[in-house]
Scaffold this motif. Structure first.
Motif, PDB file in Angstrom:
ATOM      1  N   ASN A 155      76.540  86.650  76.419  1.00  0.00           N
ATOM      2  CA  ASN A 155      76.421  85.201  76.203  1.00  0.00           C
ATOM      3  C   ASN A 155      75.031  84.819  75.714  1.00  0.00           C
ATOM      4  O   ASN A 155      74.870  83.912  74.892  1.00  0.00           O
ATOM      5  CB  ASN A 155      76.756  84.440  77.490  1.00  0.00           C
ATOM      6  N   TYR A 156      74.014  85.503  76.233  1.00  0.00           N
ATOM      7  CA  TYR A 156      72.648  85.230  75.779  1.00  0.00           C
ATOM      8  C   TYR A 156      72.514  85.477  74.285  1.00  0.00           C
ATOM      9  O   TYR A 156      71.910  84.671  73.552  1.00  0.00           O
ATOM     10  CB  TYR A 156      71.646  86.104  76.549  1.00  0.00           C
ATOM     11  N   ILE A 157      73.069  86.592  73.806  1.00  0.00           N
ATOM     12  CA  ILE A 157      72.998  86.900  72.373  1.00  0.00           C
ATOM     13  C   ILE A 157      73.778  85.867  71.569  1.00  0.00           C
ATOM     14  O   ILE A 157      73.288  85.370  70.539  1.00  0.00           O
ATOM     15  CB  ILE A 157      73.537  88.319  72.100  1.00  0.00           C
ATOM     16  N   ARG A 158      74.965  85.510  72.004  1.00  0.00           N
ATOM     17  CA  ARG A 158      75.790  84.531  71.279  1.00  0.00           C
ATOM     18  C   ARG A 158      75.080  83.185  71.152  1.00  0.00           C
ATOM     19  O   ARG A 158      75.236  82.488  70.153  1.00  0.00           O
ATOM     20  CB  ARG A 158      77.131  84.341  71.986  1.00  0.00           C
ATOM     21  N   GLN A 159      74.280  82.839  72.137  1.00  0.00           N
ATOM     22  CA  GLN A 159      73.621  81.537  72.148  1.00  0.00           C
ATOM     23  C   GLN A 159      72.258  81.538  71.455  1.00  0.00           C
ATOM     24  O   GLN A 159      71.747  80.468  71.109  1.00  0.00           O
ATOM     25  CB  GLN A 159      73.457  81.057  73.592  1.00  0.00           C
ATOM     26  N   ASN A 160      71.679  82.716  71.234  1.00  0.00           N
ATOM     27  CA  ASN A 160      70.299  82.749  70.739  1.00  0.00           C
ATOM     28  C   ASN A 160      70.019  83.677  69.564  1.00  0.00           C
ATOM     29  O   ASN A 160      69.020  83.480  68.870  1.00  0.00           O
ATOM     30  CB  ASN A 160      69.357  83.164  71.888  1.00  0.00           C
ATOM     31  N   HIS A 161      70.866  84.687  69.313  1.00  0.00           N
ATOM     32  CA  HIS A 161      70.454  85.733  68.377  1.00  0.00           C
ATOM     33  C   HIS A 161      71.551  86.166  67.408  1.00  0.00           C
ATOM     34  O   HIS A 161      71.667  87.355  67.098  1.00  0.00           O
ATOM     35  CB  HIS A 161      69.953  86.954  69.158  1.00  0.00           C
ATOM     36  N   THR A 162      72.317  85.235  66.906  1.00  0.00           N
ATOM     37  CA  THR A 162      73.305  85.586  65.881  1.00  0.00           C
ATOM     38  C   THR A 162      72.680  85.420  64.497  1.00  0.00           C
ATOM     39  O   THR A 162      71.671  84.723  64.331  1.00  0.00           O
ATOM     40  CB  THR A 162      74.545  84.693  65.978  1.00  0.00           C
ATOM     41  N   ASP A 163      73.297  86.043  63.497  1.00  0.00           N
ATOM     42  CA  ASP A 163      72.831  85.871  62.116  1.00  0.00           C
ATOM     43  C   ASP A 163      72.819  84.400  61.721  1.00  0.00           C
ATOM     44  O   ASP A 163      71.903  83.942  61.023  1.00  0.00           O
ATOM     45  CB  ASP A 163      73.747  86.645  61.151  1.00  0.00           C
ATOM     46  N   GLU A 164      73.841  83.669  62.150  1.00  0.00           N
ATOM     47  CA  GLU A 164      73.950  82.254  61.772  1.00  0.00           C
ATOM     48  C   GLU A 164      72.788  81.439  62.333  1.00  0.00           C
ATOM     49  O   GLU A 164      72.223  80.585  61.638  1.00  0.00           O
ATOM     50  CB  GLU A 164      75.285  81.680  62.283  1.00  0.00           C
ATOM     51  N   ILE A 165      72.400  81.714  63.581  1.00  0.00           N
ATOM     52  CA  ILE A 165      71.279  80.997  64.193  1.00  0.00           C
ATOM     53  C   ILE A 165      69.980  81.328  63.463  1.00  0.00           C
ATOM     54  O   ILE A 165      69.170  80.448  63.156  1.00  0.00           O
ATOM     55  CB  ILE A 165      71.175  81.346  65.692  1.00  0.00           C
ATOM     56  N   MET A 166      69.764  82.621  63.170  1.00  0.00           N
ATOM     57  CA  MET A 166      68.549  83.039  62.473  1.00  0.00           C
ATOM     58  C   MET A 166      68.459  82.395  61.088  1.00  0.00           C
ATOM     59  O   MET A 166      67.406  81.870  60.700  1.00  0.00           O
ATOM     60  CB  MET A 166      68.518  84.563  62.343  1.00  0.00           C
ATOM     61  N   LEU A 167      69.547  82.425  60.340  1.00  0.00           N
ATOM     62  CA  LEU A 167      69.546  81.862  58.988  1.00  0.00           C
ATOM     63  C   LEU A 167      69.341  80.354  59.001  1.00  0.00           C
ATOM     64  O   LEU A 167      68.651  79.811  58.126  1.00  0.00           O
ATOM     65  CB  LEU A 167      70.854  82.207  58.278  1.00  0.00           C
ATOM     66  N   ASP A 168      69.920  79.681  59.967  1.00  0.00           N
ATOM     67  CA  ASP A 168      69.760  78.236  60.056  1.00  0.00           C
ATOM     68  C   ASP A 168      68.290  77.862  60.274  1.00  0.00           C
ATOM     69  O   ASP A 168      67.768  76.947  59.625  1.00  0.00           O
ATOM     70  CB  ASP A 168      70.633  77.690  61.195  1.00  0.00           C
ATOM     71  N   LYS A 169      67.604  78.602  61.148  1.00  0.00           N
ATOM     72  CA  LYS A 169      66.181  78.334  61.387  1.00  0.00           C
ATOM     73  C   LYS A 169      65.350  78.655  60.147  1.00  0.00           C
ATOM     74  O   LYS A 169      64.424  77.917  59.793  1.00  0.00           O
ATOM     75  CB  LYS A 169      65.684  79.154  62.582  1.00  0.00           C
ATOM     76  N   PHE A 170      65.677  79.755  59.491  1.00  0.00           N
ATOM     77  CA  PHE A 170      64.946  80.135  58.285  1.00  0.00           C
ATOM     78  C   PHE A 170      65.163  79.112  57.168  1.00  0.00           C
ATOM     79  O   PHE A 170      64.212  78.712  56.477  1.00  0.00           O
ATOM     80  CB  PHE A 170      65.393  81.519  57.828  1.00  0.00           C
ATOM     81  N   ASN A 171      66.387  78.682  56.998  1.00  0.00           N
ATOM     82  CA  ASN A 171      66.686  77.684  55.964  1.00  0.00           C
ATOM     83  C   ASN A 171      65.929  76.393  56.196  1.00  0.00           C
ATOM     84  O   ASN A 171      65.345  75.799  55.273  1.00  0.00           O
ATOM     85  CB  ASN A 171      68.185  77.387  55.928  1.00  0.00           C
ATOM     86  N   ASN A 172      65.923  75.922  57.430  1.00  0.00           N
ATOM     87  CA  ASN A 172      65.206  74.688  57.761  1.00  0.00           C
ATOM     88  C   ASN A 172      63.708  74.832  57.521  1.00  0.00           C
ATOM     89  O   ASN A 172      63.040  73.872  57.087  1.00  0.00           O
ATOM     90  CB  ASN A 172      65.465  74.291  59.216  1.00  0.00           C
ATOM     91  N   PHE A 173      63.176  76.018  57.789  1.00  0.00           N
ATOM     92  CA  PHE A 173      61.754  76.260  57.562  1.00  0.00           C
ATOM     93  C   PHE A 173      61.436  76.266  56.067  1.00  0.00           C
ATOM     94  O   PHE A 173      60.493  75.606  55.629  1.00  0.00           O
ATOM     95  CB  PHE A 173      61.349  77.589  58.206  1.00  0.00           C
ATOM     96  N   ILE A 174      62.216  76.994  55.302  1.00  0.00           N
ATOM     97  CA  ILE A 174      61.902  77.177  53.888  1.00  0.00           C
ATOM     98  C   ILE A 174      62.081  75.898  53.077  1.00  0.00           C
ATOM     99  O   ILE A 174      61.435  75.695  52.039  1.00  0.00           O
ATOM    100  CB  ILE A 174      62.713  78.350  53.299  1.00  0.00           C
ATOM    101  N   LYS A 175      62.940  74.997  53.551  1.00  0.00           N
ATOM    102  CA  LYS A 175      63.151  73.721  52.867  1.00  0.00           C
ATOM    103  C   LYS A 175      61.875  72.892  52.800  1.00  0.00           C
ATOM    104  O   LYS A 175      61.717  72.047  51.923  1.00  0.00           O
ATOM    105  CB  LYS A 175      64.243  72.924  53.567  1.00  0.00           C
ATOM    106  N   LYS A 176      60.953  73.141  53.731  1.00  0.00           N
ATOM    107  CA  LYS A 176      59.689  72.395  53.754  1.00  0.00           C
ATOM    108  C   LYS A 176      58.825  72.706  52.539  1.00  0.00           C
ATOM    109  O   LYS A 176      57.866  71.989  52.261  1.00  0.00           O
ATOM    110  CB  LYS A 176      58.920  72.735  55.032  1.00  0.00           C
ATOM    111  N   PHE A 177      59.174  73.771  51.806  1.00  0.00           N
ATOM    112  CA  PHE A 177      58.348  74.205  50.681  1.00  0.00           C
ATOM    113  C   PHE A 177      59.006  73.975  49.331  1.00  0.00           C
ATOM    114  O   PHE A 177      58.518  74.449  48.316  1.00  0.00           O
ATOM    115  CB  PHE A 177      58.008  75.689  50.834  1.00  0.00           C
ATOM    116  N   GLU A 178      60.123  73.269  49.312  1.00  0.00           N
ATOM    117  CA  GLU A 178      60.819  73.041  48.038  1.00  0.00           C
ATOM    118  C   GLU A 178      59.900  72.305  47.072  1.00  0.00           C
ATOM    119  O   GLU A 178      59.210  71.353  47.446  1.00  0.00           O
ATOM    120  CB  GLU A 178      62.085  72.208  48.283  1.00  0.00           C
TER     121      GLU A 178
END
Length: 408
Positions: free
Chosen positions: A385-408
């Motif tokens: 459950n810890y992995i499902r809530q914190n460490h999936t590919d979807e969670i990682m990509l969502d954080k990365f996408n939100n970060f990189i948008k700041k540099f558009e």
């Protein structure tokens, strides 16, 4: 609308897309490069590997530094240059790294990116910033102990020249903020991730039974597992000594090790000789060296374990072994350093032990577990459950996408 060109540069000499012998970082870079941020075009620069001949991949996205005739000649020539001279000119002395980084510089000039994200090696970050200052430069730090790893001068360079800072644990960002409290650049922790299809979805008692039978082990045998480097830093000898202690008390504990010194970039051959000598003399029927296991087969290894161990002495980032173990419902005994303390909740999804006197702390923890193995079953569900809530590919990509948008 013109796309923003983003290049992810691997400072380590592993190829992306990853080969079957690649560690976790190339897989993470590959996943991040497949980001779907609108208006951005992602490419990756990494070192060429012959395994790519057998892979189908997008050659426009994944760019490689190849072993050309010129590069081979340059590297051979560098072997005759004194170490001090190489360090003075390039900042480091390994010939293959010099050739690799100088080739990256030429490729950056050709690609003219808008954003450069440099993974791992800070010297490469500095070189690319000096080479192409018109790009936005983001450094992705993939360890802990920022001050120890980079040093005061490099941290000052980072603060003065970076347009963004990423880390795969919280502590480097906290450390940077404490040194430069007024540093106003985007900073984000983006943890490593696990593809649930490759791990959690393959949890199976039947597979566990089959894998154990191949090793002449039964469902009643207690099995510890470790995957990674066979180095002194990972406390392999201390673990062997702990297992020997239980052997002397009449309790047989098995250890499965997935890893091979043959593919380590900086193998400690003297330490490896020590652990093999100890193995031959004391634990030849209890320690099972499985060699390097490709990522697509690791779920079989994890299925067979009762518990994992990650006994790093000095530093630890966001270990893929730790995350993969938890994703398979396997609790982990981990030292209370680095990223381990961000992943493990003691007594919930694993056990945290002090990194001082590791042997004794492992013995105490294992003794506790062996007296009541049912506690591992309770932890198993919490681990997944810890992995499902914190460490999936979807969670990682969502954080990365939100970060990189700041540099558009």
């Amino acid at each position: 609308m013109t796309n923003t060109n983003v290049i992810l540069v691997s400072g380590s000499r592993h190829t992306v897309p990853p080969s079957k012998n690649s560690p976790g970082a190339p897989r993470i870079i590959e996943t991040l490069s497949n980001s779907d941020v609108e208006g951005m075009c992602f490419k990756v620069i990494s070192k060429y590997n012959d395994s790519l001949k057998l892979q189908n991949y997008n050659t426009d996205k994944f760019l490689h530094i190849r072993p050309t005739v010129v590069n081979r000649f340059f590297e051979k020539l560098l072997h005759y240059v004194p170490l001090k001279v190489k360090k003075r000119i390039f900042g480091y002395a390994l010939p293959d790294r010099i050739v690799y980084y100088e080739s990256i510089k030429r490729l950056i000039k050709k690609e003219k990116p808008d954003i450069i994200i440099t993974f791992m090696h800070f010297e490469l970050f500095k070189k690319l910033h000096k080479l192409y200052p018109k790009a936005k430069h983001i450094y992705f730090f993939r360890s802990t102990d920022l001050q120890m790893r980079l040093g005061t001068d490099n941290i000052a360079y980072l603060a003065n020249h970076s347009d963004g800072f990423l880390a795969n644990t919280k502590s480097p960002i906290q450390e940077l903020q404490s040194i430069y409290p007024n540093l106003n650049i985007p900073k984000e922790t983006i943890y490593n991730a696990v593809n649930l299809n490759d791990f959690s979805d393959k949890i199976s008692d039947e597979l566990s039974k089959q894998y154990r039978e191949k090793l002449n082990l039964t469902s009643e045998d207690f099995i510890i597992g470790y995957a990674g480097r066979l180095s002194e830093e990972k406390s392999i000898l201390e673990l062997f000594e702990a297992i020997s202690y239980f052997k002397s008390k009449g309790q047989k504990v098995h250890l499965l090790i997935a890893g091979s010194i043959k593919i380590e970039t900086t193998p400690n051959k003297h330490y490896y000789k020590d652990i093999m000598t100890y193995y031959d003399e004391h634990l030849s029927d209890q320690v099972h060296f499985l060699g390097w296991i490709p990522n697509e087969h690791l779920y079989e290894f994890y299925n067979a374990l009762d518990i994992g161990v990650l006994l790093s002495k000095y530093s630890e980032g966001n270990s893929m072994f730790l995350l993969e173990s938890l994703s398979m419902g396997t609790p982990v005994i981990a030292t209370n350093i680095g990223g381990n303390i961000e992943m493990i909740s003691d007594g919930e999804n694993g056990f945290l032990i002090d990194s001082q006197d590791i042997k004794q702390n492992v013995i105490q923890t294992l003794d506790n577990i062996l007296k009541d193995k049912s506690q591992l079953n309770k932890m198993s569900e919490k681990a997944v459950n810890y992995i499902r809530q914190n460490h999936t590919d979807e969670i990682m990509l969502d954080k990365f996408n939100n970060f990189i948008k700041k540099f558009e």
